[in-house]
Design a protein around this motif. Structure first.
Motif, PDB file in Angstrom:
ATOM      1  N   ASN A 433       0.804  -1.226   0.000  1.00 60.60           N
ATOM      2  CA  ASN A 433       0.000   0.000   0.000  1.00 60.60           C
ATOM      3  C   ASN A 433       0.838   1.277   0.000  1.00 60.60           C
ATOM      4  O   ASN A 433       0.289   2.381   0.015  1.00 60.60           O
ATOM      5  CB  ASN A 433      -0.944   0.020   1.215  1.00 60.60           C
ATOM      6  N   SER A 434       2.143   1.137  -0.049  1.00 60.50           N
ATOM      7  CA  SER A 434       3.005   2.318  -0.171  1.00 60.50           C
ATOM      8  C   SER A 434       3.180   2.761  -1.619  1.00 60.50           C
ATOM      9  O   SER A 434       3.880   3.731  -1.875  1.00 60.50           O
ATOM     10  CB  SER A 434       4.379   2.043   0.459  1.00 60.50           C
ATOM     11  N   GLY A 435       2.538   2.047  -2.547  1.00 61.58           N
ATOM     12  CA  GLY A 435       2.507   2.518  -3.920  1.00 61.58           C
ATOM     13  C   GLY A 435       3.357   1.697  -4.862  1.00 61.58           C
ATOM     14  O   GLY A 435       3.796   0.590  -4.550  1.00 61.58           O
ATOM     15  N   TYR A 436       3.616   2.271  -6.033  1.00 57.76           N
ATOM     16  CA  TYR A 436       4.382   1.589  -7.072  1.00 57.76           C
ATOM     17  C   TYR A 436       5.049   2.613  -7.970  1.00 57.76           C
ATOM     18  O   TYR A 436       4.699   3.778  -7.989  1.00 57.76           O
ATOM     19  CB  TYR A 436       3.487   0.660  -7.902  1.00 57.76           C
ATOM     20  N   GLY A 437       6.031   2.109  -8.730  1.00 51.47           N
ATOM     21  CA  GLY A 437       6.851   2.995  -9.543  1.00 51.47           C
ATOM     22  C   GLY A 437       8.057   3.456  -8.746  1.00 51.47           C
ATOM     23  O   GLY A 437       8.102   3.331  -7.517  1.00 51.47           O
ATOM     24  N   ARG A 438       9.056   3.947  -9.451  1.00 51.41           N
ATOM     25  CA  ARG A 438      10.282   4.407  -8.805  1.00 51.41           C
ATOM     26  C   ARG A 438      10.673   5.781  -9.313  1.00 51.41           C
ATOM     27  O   ARG A 438      10.423   6.142 -10.465  1.00 51.41           O
ATOM     28  CB  ARG A 438      11.435   3.431  -9.073  1.00 51.41           C
ATOM     29  N   GLU A 439      11.286   6.536  -8.423  1.00 49.46           N
ATOM     30  CA  GLU A 439      11.883   7.818  -8.767  1.00 49.46           C
ATOM     31  C   GLU A 439      13.368   7.750  -8.421  1.00 49.46           C
ATOM     32  O   GLU A 439      13.786   6.919  -7.616  1.00 49.46           O
ATOM     33  CB  GLU A 439      11.164   8.948  -8.023  1.00 49.46           C
ATOM     34  N   HIS A 440      14.164   8.596  -9.062  1.00 50.39           N
ATOM     35  CA  HIS A 440      15.616   8.646  -8.833  1.00 50.39           C
ATOM     36  C   HIS A 440      16.338   7.414  -9.385  1.00 50.39           C
ATOM     37  O   HIS A 440      15.739   6.451  -9.865  1.00 50.39           O
ATOM     38  CB  HIS A 440      15.941   8.795  -7.340  1.00 50.39           C
ATOM     39  N   GLY A 441      17.655   7.476  -9.276  1.00 51.93           N
ATOM     40  CA  GLY A 441      18.516   6.348  -9.548  1.00 51.93           C
ATOM     41  C   GLY A 441      18.507   5.828 -10.964  1.00 51.93           C
ATOM     42  O   GLY A 441      18.869   4.671 -11.203  1.00 51.93           O
ATOM     43  N   GLY A 442      18.097   6.647 -11.927  1.00 53.24           N
ATOM     44  CA  GLY A 442      18.000   6.185 -13.300  1.00 53.24           C
ATOM     45  C   GLY A 442      16.706   5.477 -13.606  1.00 53.24           C
ATOM     46  O   GLY A 442      16.365   5.264 -14.774  1.00 53.24           O
ATOM     47  N   PHE A 443      15.958   5.119 -12.579  1.00 55.87           N
ATOM     48  CA  PHE A 443      14.680   4.440 -12.765  1.00 55.87           C
ATOM     49  C   PHE A 443      13.559   5.447 -13.032  1.00 55.87           C
ATOM     50  O   PHE A 443      12.744   5.270 -13.923  1.00 55.87           O
ATOM     51  CB  PHE A 443      14.339   3.601 -11.527  1.00 55.87           C
ATOM     52  N   GLY A 444      13.538   6.518 -12.235  1.00 60.22           N
ATOM     53  CA  GLY A 444      12.464   7.496 -12.344  1.00 60.22           C
ATOM     54  C   GLY A 444      12.425   8.206 -13.679  1.00 60.22           C
ATOM     55  O   GLY A 444      11.358   8.605 -14.153  1.00 60.22           O
ATOM     56  N   ILE A 445      13.578   8.343 -14.307  1.00 61.17           N
ATOM     57  CA  ILE A 445      13.633   9.108 -15.554  1.00 61.17           C
ATOM     58  C   ILE A 445      12.899   8.387 -16.683  1.00 61.17           C
ATOM     59  O   ILE A 445      12.519   9.002 -17.689  1.00 61.17           O
ATOM     60  CB  ILE A 445      15.105   9.396 -15.917  1.00 61.17           C
ATOM     61  N   LYS A 446      12.658   7.077 -16.518  1.00 65.02           N
ATOM     62  CA  LYS A 446      11.997   6.303 -17.564  1.00 65.02           C
ATOM     63  C   LYS A 446      10.554   5.957 -17.236  1.00 65.02           C
ATOM     64  O   LYS A 446       9.883   5.286 -18.029  1.00 65.02           O
ATOM     65  CB  LYS A 446      12.798   5.028 -17.850  1.00 65.02           C
ATOM     66  N   GLU A 447      10.055   6.392 -16.074  1.00 69.94           N
ATOM     67  CA  GLU A 447       8.679   6.064 -15.706  1.00 69.94           C
ATOM     68  C   GLU A 447       7.672   6.680 -16.679  1.00 69.94           C
ATOM     69  O   GLU A 447       6.644   6.082 -16.976  1.00 69.94           O
ATOM     70  CB  GLU A 447       8.379   6.535 -14.278  1.00 69.94           C
ATOM     71  N   PHE A 448       7.954   7.884 -17.147  1.00 69.01           N
ATOM     72  CA  PHE A 448       7.062   8.548 -18.098  1.00 69.01           C
ATOM     73  C   PHE A 448       7.746   8.756 -19.442  1.00 69.01           C
ATOM     74  O   PHE A 448       7.595   9.785 -20.094  1.00 69.01           O
ATOM     75  CB  PHE A 448       6.545   9.861 -17.519  1.00 69.01           C
ATOM     76  N   ALA A 449       8.513   7.757 -19.845  1.00 64.92           N
ATOM     77  CA  ALA A 449       9.125   7.729 -21.169  1.00 64.92           C
ATOM     78  C   ALA A 449       8.537   6.561 -21.947  1.00 64.92           C
ATOM     79  O   ALA A 449       8.191   5.525 -21.380  1.00 64.92           O
ATOM     80  CB  ALA A 449      10.640   7.566 -21.056  1.00 64.92           C
ATOM     81  N   ASN A 450       8.413   6.735 -23.238  1.00 64.02           N
ATOM     82  CA  ASN A 450       7.944   5.678 -24.132  1.00 64.02           C
ATOM     83  C   ASN A 450       9.163   4.927 -24.654  1.00 64.02           C
ATOM     84  O   ASN A 450       9.922   5.439 -25.474  1.00 64.02           O
ATOM     85  CB  ASN A 450       7.162   6.297 -25.292  1.00 64.02           C
ATOM     86  N   ALA A 451       9.386   3.712 -24.143  1.00 61.28           N
ATOM     87  CA  ALA A 451      10.480   2.876 -24.634  1.00 61.28           C
ATOM     88  C   ALA A 451      10.034   2.293 -25.974  1.00 61.28           C
ATOM     89  O   ALA A 451       9.307   1.313 -26.035  1.00 61.28           O
ATOM     90  CB  ALA A 451      10.804   1.778 -23.634  1.00 61.28           C
ATOM     91  N   LYS A 452      10.475   2.919 -27.025  1.00 62.34           N
ATOM     92  CA  LYS A 452       9.973   2.630 -28.369  1.00 62.34           C
ATOM     93  C   LYS A 452      10.930   1.702 -29.117  1.00 62.34           C
ATOM     94  O   LYS A 452      12.140   1.961 -29.173  1.00 62.34           O
ATOM     95  CB  LYS A 452       9.812   3.941 -29.136  1.00 62.34           C
ATOM     96  N   ALA A 453      10.389   0.636 -29.684  1.00 61.01           N
ATOM     97  CA  ALA A 453      11.192  -0.321 -30.452  1.00 61.01           C
ATOM     98  C   ALA A 453      11.122   0.017 -31.945  1.00 61.01           C
ATOM     99  O   ALA A 453      10.043   0.153 -32.516  1.00 61.01           O
ATOM    100  CB  ALA A 453      10.660  -1.735 -30.232  1.00 61.01           C
ATOM    101  N   ILE A 454      12.294   0.150 -32.566  1.00 58.35           N
ATOM    102  CA  ILE A 454      12.392   0.443 -34.000  1.00 58.35           C
ATOM    103  C   ILE A 454      13.146  -0.705 -34.674  1.00 58.35           C
ATOM    104  O   ILE A 454      14.285  -1.001 -34.299  1.00 58.35           O
ATOM    105  CB  ILE A 454      13.105   1.780 -34.243  1.00 58.35           C
ATOM    106  N   PHE A 455      12.499  -1.343 -35.618  1.00 59.51           N
ATOM    107  CA  PHE A 455      13.089  -2.474 -36.331  1.00 59.51           C
ATOM    108  C   PHE A 455      13.531  -1.998 -37.719  1.00 59.51           C
ATOM    109  O   PHE A 455      12.745  -1.414 -38.466  1.00 59.51           O
ATOM    110  CB  PHE A 455      12.082  -3.616 -36.478  1.00 59.51           C
ATOM    111  N   VAL A 456      14.778  -2.252 -38.061  1.00 64.06           N
ATOM    112  CA  VAL A 456      15.354  -1.789 -39.319  1.00 64.06           C
ATOM    113  C   VAL A 456      15.722  -2.990 -40.192  1.00 64.06           C
ATOM    114  O   VAL A 456      16.480  -3.872 -39.757  1.00 64.06           O
ATOM    115  CB  VAL A 456      16.603  -0.918 -39.071  1.00 64.06           C
ATOM    116  N   GLY A 457      15.175  -3.034 -41.407  1.00 63.67           N
ATOM    117  CA  GLY A 457      15.476  -4.133 -42.303  1.00 63.67           C
ATOM    118  C   GLY A 457      16.808  -3.952 -42.998  1.00 63.67           C
ATOM    119  O   GLY A 457      17.437  -2.891 -42.951  1.00 63.67           O
ATOM    120  N   ALA A 458      17.224  -5.004 -43.681  1.00 60.13           N
ATOM    121  CA  ALA A 458      18.487  -4.972 -44.399  1.00 60.13           C
ATOM    122  C   ALA A 458      18.429  -3.989 -45.555  1.00 60.13           C
ATOM    123  O   ALA A 458      17.399  -3.841 -46.212  1.00 60.13           O
ATOM    124  CB  ALA A 458      18.822  -6.355 -44.921  1.00 60.13           C
ATOM    125  N   GLU A 459      19.534  -3.296 -45.804  1.00 65.37           N
ATOM    126  CA  GLU A 459      19.569  -2.301 -46.865  1.00 65.37           C
ATOM    127  C   GLU A 459      19.982  -2.948 -48.187  1.00 65.37           C
ATOM    128  O   GLU A 459      20.675  -3.970 -48.210  1.00 65.37           O
ATOM    129  CB  GLU A 459      20.542  -1.186 -46.491  1.00 65.37           C
TER     130      GLU A 459
END
Length: 459
Positions: A433-459
């Motif tokens: 009941n103390s909640g969820y998610g993390r702040e600080h330590g490199g963790f908090g900076i990604k809580e509200f970031a979109n970790a976006k996957a980009i797939f690139v085919g062969a050229e």
């Protein structure tokens, strides 16, 4: 709309009156923040980091003015207020230094494409609802991380410290942050719910009680928005059989009384093994009896007032209910005469399940001392809580304590033979009941970031 008046809890005198804004005016500020975000997200990570570094400088340049305002609004000791501003500046420094690397694109080698890229994109406007006990830190903690990612930031601050929120808005601009990118909303709770539902708001974070967390999480879930919640706690500090009792009494007293006893990760339950219980209690009570409350602007004062007379009333009712159910007052426990929201450093013994002092969070300078049969029983009692934010272990065998902390203590943070509040390099947050998610330590900076996957085919 109604008005809100801030009050000095040390004197009971009014400080300032603020007008709450109507929903349409609040929505206009949301739209302006979104427009600022559309430009900010295109800035490079290095550009954002430079401005965040400059915000830290603006905080330091105005440290005394902000510290005195916080002390007037919520009764913090002036030295603690200065330390809080310095912590905020340190968060800016840390984020500016590490943010570009934390958010840099990552190269991957997927099976279904020639190469893969993971990029961390901003999500949009993040809405923060923050409490009064750390008027600057609670704001900077989420706002700076969100700005580093490229998001816009909205703030609804506690009605007790509106002035501090507005001063932060001014200092963020002084540091070079574009207009409207960090915006304070002076609004009521109903309008706050409307802000959560607003299409331009993409994430919500709250620091507060578990009741407030349930409400905000429910509102956000209905519109499918991510949340980070840092809620209440009833942190246990275990004093084990091999503890240095002088150090244990000192650390535990600091853990309970820091910030006038009004910190989410204050020690609140002190679980002492039977072998050392009596000796520890004598030393612990002596420290509490030596605490003098007084003017928080006086650097010689041990402890200032609580944040408001309403908060004091709630705390004293919890003490009285605990005593009615069997707890004993070892020291303190009486509301003093005179102006302000002062409450004495208080120790309760004979604390047991069914009492507020055992089950609930006592947000003020009241320590609950609980006897355990042995070290194993102390660990059981420590985890016997619906909360799980922080906790502590006082002992002689540090390696054993590390094992207990890592494998058995059901919390997000553990302090061994020390007490601390927060550090930009370490994750901050809880479980249960103390909640969820993390702040600080490199963790908090990604809580509200979109970790976006980009797939690139062969050229």
């Amino acid at each position: 709309m109604s008005s809100v008046t801030t009050v000095n809890p040390a004197t009971g005198e009014d400080i300032e009156t603020y007008q709450q804004i109507a929903k349409d005016d609040a929505f206009a500020k949301v739209e302006a923040c979104h427009e600022a975000f559309l430009e900010w997200k295109m800035r490079s990570l290095e550009d954002r980091a430079k401005i965040i570094k400059d915000i830290g400088k603006a905080l330091r340049d105005n440290k005394e003015e902000l510290a005195q305002l916080m002390t007037r609004e919520v009764g913090k000791l002036i030295g603690d207020s200065r330390d809080e501003v310095e912590l905020c500046a340190g968060i800016c420094d840390y984020t500016a230094e590490t943010g570009p690397d934390e958010l840099a694109d990552e190269q991957r080698d997927p099976n279904n494409a020639a190469r893969g890229i993971v990029t961390y994109s901003p999500i949009g406007v993040v809405y923060g609802i923050q409490p009064w006990n750390f008027p600057a830190y609670q704001v900077v903690r989420y706002a700076i991380a969100s700005l580093m990612v490229g998001n816009g930031v909205l703030l609804k601050h506690s009605s007790l410290c509106i002035g501090s929120g507005l001063m932060l808005e001014k200092l963020f601009k002084q540091g070079g942050l574009p207009d409207n990118l960090f915006t304070v909303l002076v609004i009521d709770h109903d309008t706050s719910d409307e802000i959560i539902a607003h299409d331009r708001v993409r994430g919500v974070t709250l620091t507060g009680s578990d009741g407030a967390g349930r409400h905000v999480a429910e509102k956000a879930a209905k519109v499918i928005k991510p949340t980070v919640l840092e809620l209440g706690s009833n942190d246990a500090y275990m004093v084990l059989e091999d503890a240095d009792l002088d150090k244990a009494a000192r650390v535990c007293a600091e853990a309970r009384l820091y910030n006038n006893g009004q910190t989410c990760i204050n020690g609140k339950r002190f679980i002492v093994t039977d072998k050392v219980y009596d000796a520890f209690l004598e030393k612990f009570v002596a420290r509490f009896e030596g605490v003098e409350t007084g003017d928080p602007m006086d650097e010689n004062t041990d402890m200032g007032p609580m944040s408001s007379t309403d908060q004091r009333k709630d705390l004293h009712e919890q003490v009285e209910k605990s005593v009615a159910k069997g707890a004993k007052v070892a020291c303190g426990g009486e509301v003093p005469d005179g102006p302000g929201a002062f409450y004495p450093a208080t120790v309760l013994t004979e604390v047991a399940p069914g009492q507020p002092a055992y089950d609930d969070e006592l947000f003020g300078p009241v320590a609950s001392v609980i006897r355990a049969k042995d070290d194993e029983d102390a660990m059981r009692i420590a985890n016997d809580s619906r909360y799980g934010l922080g906790g502590g272990i006082l002992c002689g065998d540090t390696e054993r304590a590390i094992e207990l902390a890592s494998k058995h203590f059901d919390t997000g943070m553990v302090y061994i033979n020390t007490y601390g509040v927060a550090d930009p390099s370490m994750p901050f947050g809880g479980v249960k009941n103390s909640g969820y998610g993390r702040e600080h330590g490199g963790f908090g900076i990604k809580e509200f970031a979109n970790a976006k996957a980009i797939f690139v085919g062969a050229e």
